[in-house]
Structure formats: C-alpha cells, structure tokens
Write an enzyme that holds these catalytic residues in place. Structure first.
Site, PDB file in Angstrom:
ATOM      1  N   HIS A 268       0.849  -1.196   0.000  1.00  0.00           N
ATOM      2  CA  HIS A 268       0.000   0.000   0.000  1.00  0.00           C
ATOM      3  C   HIS A 268       0.888   1.251   0.000  1.00  0.00           C
ATOM      4  CE1 HIS A 268      -3.249   2.638   0.598  1.00  0.00           C
ATOM      5  NE2 HIS A 268      -3.781   2.188   1.723  1.00  0.00           N
ATOM      6  N   HIS A 307      -1.155  -0.442 -11.913  1.00  0.00           N
ATOM      7  CA  HIS A 307      -2.063  -0.072 -10.829  1.00  0.00           C
ATOM      8  C   HIS A 307      -3.325  -0.906 -10.961  1.00  0.00           C
ATOM      9  CE1 HIS A 307      -4.587   2.463  -8.231  1.00  0.00           C
ATOM     10  NE2 HIS A 307      -3.458   2.924  -7.742  1.00  0.00           N
ATOM     11  N   ASP A 363       3.853   6.345  -7.234  1.00  0.00           N
ATOM     12  CA  ASP A 363       5.077   6.054  -6.490  1.00  0.00           C
ATOM     13  C   ASP A 363       6.336   6.153  -7.328  1.00  0.00           C
ATOM     14  OD1 ASP A 363       3.944   5.413  -3.923  1.00  0.00           O
ATOM     15  OD2 ASP A 363       3.052   3.693  -4.912  1.00  0.00           O
TER      16      ASP A 363
HETATM   17  C1  COA Z   1       0.048  -2.325  -8.657  1.00  0.00           C
HETATM   18  C2  COA Z   1      -0.088  -3.794  -8.997  1.00  0.00           C
HETATM   19  C3  COA Z   1      -0.028  -4.615  -7.685  1.00  0.00           C
HETATM   20  C4  COA Z   1      -1.440  -4.043  -9.688  1.00  0.00           C
HETATM   21  O1  COA Z   1      -1.598  -5.365  -9.886  1.00  0.00           O
HETATM   22  P1  COA Z   1      -2.868  -6.026 -10.606  1.00  0.00           P
HETATM   23  O2  COA Z   1      -3.926  -5.026 -10.872  1.00  0.00           O
HETATM   24  O3  COA Z   1      -3.251  -7.199  -9.789  1.00  0.00           O
HETATM   25  O4  COA Z   1      -2.285  -6.418 -12.012  1.00  0.00           O
HETATM   26  P2  COA Z   1      -1.803  -7.865 -12.433  1.00  0.00           P
HETATM   27  O5  COA Z   1      -0.832  -8.390 -11.423  1.00  0.00           O
HETATM   28  O6  COA Z   1      -3.023  -8.675 -12.745  1.00  0.00           O
HETATM   29  O7  COA Z   1      -0.993  -7.555 -13.769  1.00  0.00           O
HETATM   30  C5  COA Z   1      -1.484  -7.743 -15.097  1.00  0.00           C
HETATM   31  C6  COA Z   1      -0.316  -8.125 -15.990  1.00  0.00           C
HETATM   32  O8  COA Z   1       0.675  -7.077 -16.007  1.00  0.00           O
HETATM   33  C7  COA Z   1       1.920  -7.544 -15.445  1.00  0.00           C
HETATM   34  N1  COA Z   1       2.415  -6.497 -14.564  1.00  0.00           N
HETATM   35  C8  COA Z   1       1.686  -5.754 -13.662  1.00  0.00           C
HETATM   36  N2  COA Z   1       2.462  -4.838 -13.091  1.00  0.00           N
HETATM   37  C9  COA Z   1       3.697  -4.994 -13.610  1.00  0.00           C
HETATM   38  C10 COA Z   1       4.920  -4.330 -13.404  1.00  0.00           C
HETATM   39  N3  COA Z   1       5.012  -3.322 -12.529  1.00  0.00           N
HETATM   40  N4  COA Z   1       5.993  -4.756 -14.097  1.00  0.00           N
HETATM   41  C11 COA Z   1       5.886  -5.769 -14.972  1.00  0.00           C
HETATM   42  N5  COA Z   1       4.754  -6.426 -15.231  1.00  0.00           N
HETATM   43  C12 COA Z   1       3.666  -6.043 -14.551  1.00  0.00           C
HETATM   44  C13 COA Z   1       1.563  -8.801 -14.663  1.00  0.00           C
HETATM   45  O9  COA Z   1       2.673  -9.662 -14.546  1.00  0.00           O
HETATM   46  C14 COA Z   1       0.463  -9.349 -15.507  1.00  0.00           C
HETATM   47  O10 COA Z   1       1.052  -9.934 -16.660  1.00  0.00           O
HETATM   48  P3  COA Z   1       0.426 -11.265 -17.323  1.00  0.00           P
HETATM   49  O11 COA Z   1      -0.935 -10.863 -17.816  1.00  0.00           O
HETATM   50  O12 COA Z   1       1.370 -11.611 -18.420  1.00  0.00           O
HETATM   51  O13 COA Z   1       0.371 -12.279 -16.217  1.00  0.00           O
HETATM   52  C15 COA Z   1       1.037  -4.255  -9.957  1.00  0.00           C
HETATM   53  O14 COA Z   1       0.956  -3.510 -11.157  1.00  0.00           O
HETATM   54  C16 COA Z   1       2.412  -4.109  -9.320  1.00  0.00           C
HETATM   55  O15 COA Z   1       2.849  -4.994  -8.580  1.00  0.00           O
HETATM   56  N6  COA Z   1       3.139  -2.973  -9.613  1.00  0.00           N
HETATM   57  C17 COA Z   1       4.443  -2.744  -9.035  1.00  0.00           C
HETATM   58  C18 COA Z   1       4.328  -2.281  -7.597  1.00  0.00           C
HETATM   59  C19 COA Z   1       3.835  -0.856  -7.486  1.00  0.00           C
HETATM   60  O16 COA Z   1       4.323   0.044  -8.152  1.00  0.00           O
HETATM   61  N7  COA Z   1       2.856  -0.652  -6.593  1.00  0.00           N
HETATM   62  C20 COA Z   1       2.312   0.666  -6.330  1.00  0.00           C
HETATM   63  C21 COA Z   1       0.882   0.762  -6.686  1.00  0.00           C
HETATM   64  S1  COA Z   1       0.309   2.404  -6.448  1.00  0.00           S
END
Ligand code: COA
Length: 435
Positions: A268, A307, A363
């Site tokens: 978060h 996101h 972020d």
């Molecule tokens: C924010 C976050 C948790 C959202 O996750 P989510 O909505 O559950 O998205 P998913 O995990 O379903 O991702 C969808 C696809 O994009 C990919 N993906 C998502 N974020 C990614 C990233 N930062 N880098 C590389 N690949 C990413 C996933 O591996 C997935 O690929 P696939 O379809 O081949 O399996 C995720 O994007 C993430 O972990 N980002 C990095 C951490 C971050 O910056 N967090 C701050 C949020 S404000």
C-alpha cells in the site's frame, strides 16, 4: 423499468428471480431470496479482497482508471493541485465544497489551534528506541491520542466529531516531525503557528538553532502539492480499514491508527521505497534495457509501474513529475532521476507494457523527490499518512452519517470440519480408519 432489473434463473429449481439493479450494482442481500427450500440460507456473494464489491456509496472521490481521471468532490486533481492550498483541499474533501475566504480563515485557525502535542504525548514519543521505525511510532502515537481525548468516543455528536477532526489534522504533522527528529537524535521543535500547514511541518522537521525557520517557498509549494495528491483515493485498503474500525463506533484516533497500520504495508504505502531500491539496482542508464528484459521474462516487476485501478497514466504521477522538477531546482537533481526518466521512456514504447496498460503510478517519482528533500525511505509512508488523514476522516464521517451503514461484518464460506467430538488426550493423533 425492465432494463433496471436483473433476471436470475436458478437452474437448481427453475425458479426465476427479479433482482433490481441499483446504480449498475445489485444489492447482494437480494441474493438471499434465491433458495432451494425455505430452510436454505440463500445465495451469498463471494469476493475476497473486494475486487468487484462496492462497500459503500460515497460522494468524496471519483476515479476513472481507464481514462486516468481523479477528482475530489467533482474537481479534477490537476486544477486542485494548480490552484489550491492543501488546507483548501482538505476543507473540500471534508465538507464537500471549496471554502470561501471567510470559511478558509476559520478552518485554518481551527487546525492551527490544535498543532501542539501535550507534553505527556511528547514524553511517550521519547520512550521509543533510538532506531524505532517512524511509521510504528506514528501509528502508536495517533492511537495514544485516544487516551488524551476520551470524549472522542461520542462519535454521533457532530460538534464533538468536528473538534476531533481538527485535532487530528492539526497534530499529525507534529507527530510525523517528532518521529523524524527522534531518529536523528535532535530536540523536538514546537509548532510555529505563523506558518502555513506545510511550512510549519518543514519548520518542525528542519529548524535547528536559528530563532525562526524560513521555509523555501518552492519546496513548501511542492510538498503542499504532494499533500493534495495524497489526500484521498476512495476505497483503498487503509480507507476501508478506517470505515471498518469506525463502524464499531471506535473513536477516530484508534480508527485512524488502524488505517495508518494498513498504510504501512509494502503493498500500500511502501511502493516508492521499492522504486528507489530498483533504481539503485539498475545503477546506470546503459543497464536499463537488460533490466527491462529481465522484468519481461518474469523476474520481478517494474516497481512504480501498473495499478489495480489505473489502466492509463496515473494523473498524480504526471503532477508529481512536475513537482519533483521544482524541488530539484532547489536541491539539485537526484541522479536517480536520469535513470527513472529513461526507464519510463523505454517502458512506454515497449509492446509488453503497452499491451498490459502499464503506466507509471504515483510512487514512481515520489520517492526520488522525497529523497532529494533529505528524507530516508522509512519516512516516506509517514509523509503519505499526513495528508491521507484528511481522506480517512472524511470517509469516516460520511460512513457515520450514512443511514445504510452498520457495523462491518462480512460473511464467510466455512471450509472446516463438520461437528466432531473431543477425544481424550491419549486417543488424539490416532487416525481412525474410515468405514
Ligand atoms: C500495482 C499492482 C499490484 C497491480 O496489480 P494487478 O492489478 O493485480 O495487475 P496484475 O498483477 O493482474 O498484472 C497484469 C499483468 O501485467 C503484469 N504487470 C503488472 N504490473 C507490472 C509491473 N510493474 N511490471 C511488470 N509487469 C507487470 C503482470 O505480470 C500481468 O502480466 P500477465 O498478464 O502476463 O500475467 C502491480 O501492477 C504491481 O505490482 N506494480 C508494481 C508495484 C507498485 O508500483 N505498486 C504501487 C501501486 S500504487
């Protein structure tokens, strides 16, 4: 009207049910009437992590993740960041309208009046170990305010609620600054009520022997903008905790402490720390393509990208990028910025990221900016908690005034044993053969 009714046919019984649609949603309580016999409990919704469940109706914040839109009370975040101060936005988030000059003056006075901490609260803070994590100190001290203001438990008394809101918004920067100075071993700086909300925070952070602290206006404005961007973000994890704990009619201090605890988790409030770690790992611009290839092949994520809600450029990321530029004019450029900019450029042109709609989130640049301002990564989440306190309180107040809200109490799908009998100690662990 027929198009506002969802018709469900239960293939178990061939019975048909009309479930009214309400703002594109169904009330899952309506599913209870779908039963196989009168003793049946009825159908429930199953939605771990609330992926597709609205827990409330709210008029505070609007997000359209596909279009990259964020509005507080209908006002676009870009306009608020450009034209308003943080306390103006706080007033808007809390009370629904932008303040008039008169209303703002009164609001600022009310907040300013409550910036001091009681000396016993200061002593409480002194009791933490020299290397205590600032977020742990922040959470505990916000909870401890509940002991100072026991009348805050009268949560249905509107004027009492208002007083506690002023207290908490007034005191969170003071607590945050104290946690910062504690880690450095510096004496605490008392609030200076001649200064604005953000300037006073800077004074409490950075004032040393000088009789009066003169904040750099560019830095003060950048921090103010950062606070505006973080004031609210509808039903995120910590806000949901604030509403959930507050629904038991716990007082706002312990409820906000619980919300801050939720914020402290790396999924978060802590992602910007991870961005800094990633930029350190990359080290130099020439290593970016190899890093991106490793992310694409499944080795880790590109931190600060993607996101759950935004499937477009996070509107806050764009503004932070601009604010960071302002800060760098004062502090000098954080060398990590060059790597971040190049990383963003390459990622945004790459088919992998385009296809998955992965854009920089809030972020991606905030950590670089905080670091240039001299904050250690441990402080980043505390900086987030100060403005988010406004959103938590606005959402808490909205929840308490909502006639539909009751104590939060989800259902579960039980997956454990049927009833069984307690065996004497010497028979436990013996596997009884079936049949
Ligand atoms: C924010 C976050 C948790 C959202 O996750 P989510 O909505 O559950 O998205 P998913 O995990 O379903 O991702 C969808 C696809 O994009 C990919 N993906 C998502 N974020 C990614 C990233 N930062 N880098 C590389 N690949 C990413 C996933 O591996 C997935 O690929 P696939 O379809 O081949 O399996 C995720 O994007 C993430 O972990 N980002 C990095 C951490 C971050 O910056 N967090 C701050 C949020 S404000």
């Amino acid at each position: 009207m027929t198009d506002e009714i969802l018709n469900i046919v239960d293939k178990r019984t061939n019975a048909s049910y009309d479930v009214p649609l309400f703002k594109d949603a169904i009330r899952t309580a309506d599913l209870k009437k779908i039963k196989t016999d009168p003793d049946d409990f009825g159908v429930m919704g199953y939605d771990p992590a609330f992926l597709n469940t609205a827990s409330c109706q709210s008029s505070i914040t609007f997000i359209d993740g596909d279009k990259g839109i964020l509005r507080y009370r209908g006002y676009p975040i870009e306009q608020l960041a450009e034209k308003c101060s943080f306390l103006e936005v706080a007033y808007l988030v809390l009370f629904g309208e932008l303040p008039t000059e008169e209303q703002l003056k009164k609001f600022v006075t009310n907040i300013t009046y409550h910036t001091m901490l009681h000396e016993t609260t200061k002593k409480f803070l002194e009791g933490f170990r020299y290397d205590a994590h600032p977020m742990g100190m922040f959470i505990s001290t916000v909870a401890a305010l509940s002991t100072m203001y026991p009348e805050s438990r009268h949560v249905h008394d509107a004027s009492n609620r208002e007083l506690q809101i002023y207290r908490l918004i007034g005191k969170v920067p003071t607590i945050a600054a104290y946690t910062y100075r504690h880690g450095l071993g510096f004496p605490y700086v008392y609030p200076d009520n001649d200064l604005t909300y953000t300037e006073n925070f800077m004074s409490m952070l950075w004032k040393m022997a000088e009789p009066k602290y003169h904040p750099n206006p560019v830095m003060a404005r950048a921090l103010d903008i950062l606070f505006i961007l973080h004031a609210d973000h509808e039903q995120n994890c910590s806000t949901n905790v604030m509403r959930s704990v507050g629904s038991s009619q716990a007082d706002p201090f312990v409820s906000a402490a619980a919300a801050a605890a939720a914020l402290s988790g790396p999924l978060h409030g802590g992602a910007n720390e991870e961005v800094l770690r990633m930029l350190d790992e990359i080290g130099t611009k020439d290593r970016i393509p190899a890093y991106i290839e490793s992310v694409k092949s499944g080795r880790g994520k590109l931190m600060g990208f993607g996101h759950r809600v935004y499937k477009n450029y996070d509107p806050r990321a764009r503004i932070i990028k601009w604010a960071a530029d302002q800060v760098f004019q004062v502090t000098g450029r954080n060398p990590k910025l060059e790597i971040a900019l190049e990383l963003e450029r390459i990622a945004l042109e790459d088919e992998y990221f385009i296809k998955r709609k992965l854009y920089p989130n809030v972020d991606f640049y905030s950590g670089i900016m905080y670091q240039a301002m001299g904050f250690k990564p441990e402080m980043f989440t505390v900086l987030f908690a100060i403005p988010r306190t406004v959103g938590w309180l606005a959402q808490w107040q909205e929840m308490l005034q909502d006639p539909e809200q009751k104590i939060t109490r989800p259902r579960q799908i039980y997956t454990g044993h049927e009833q069984r009998d307690v065996a004497p100690m010497d028979r436990r662990g013996v596997v009884v053969a079936a049949g």
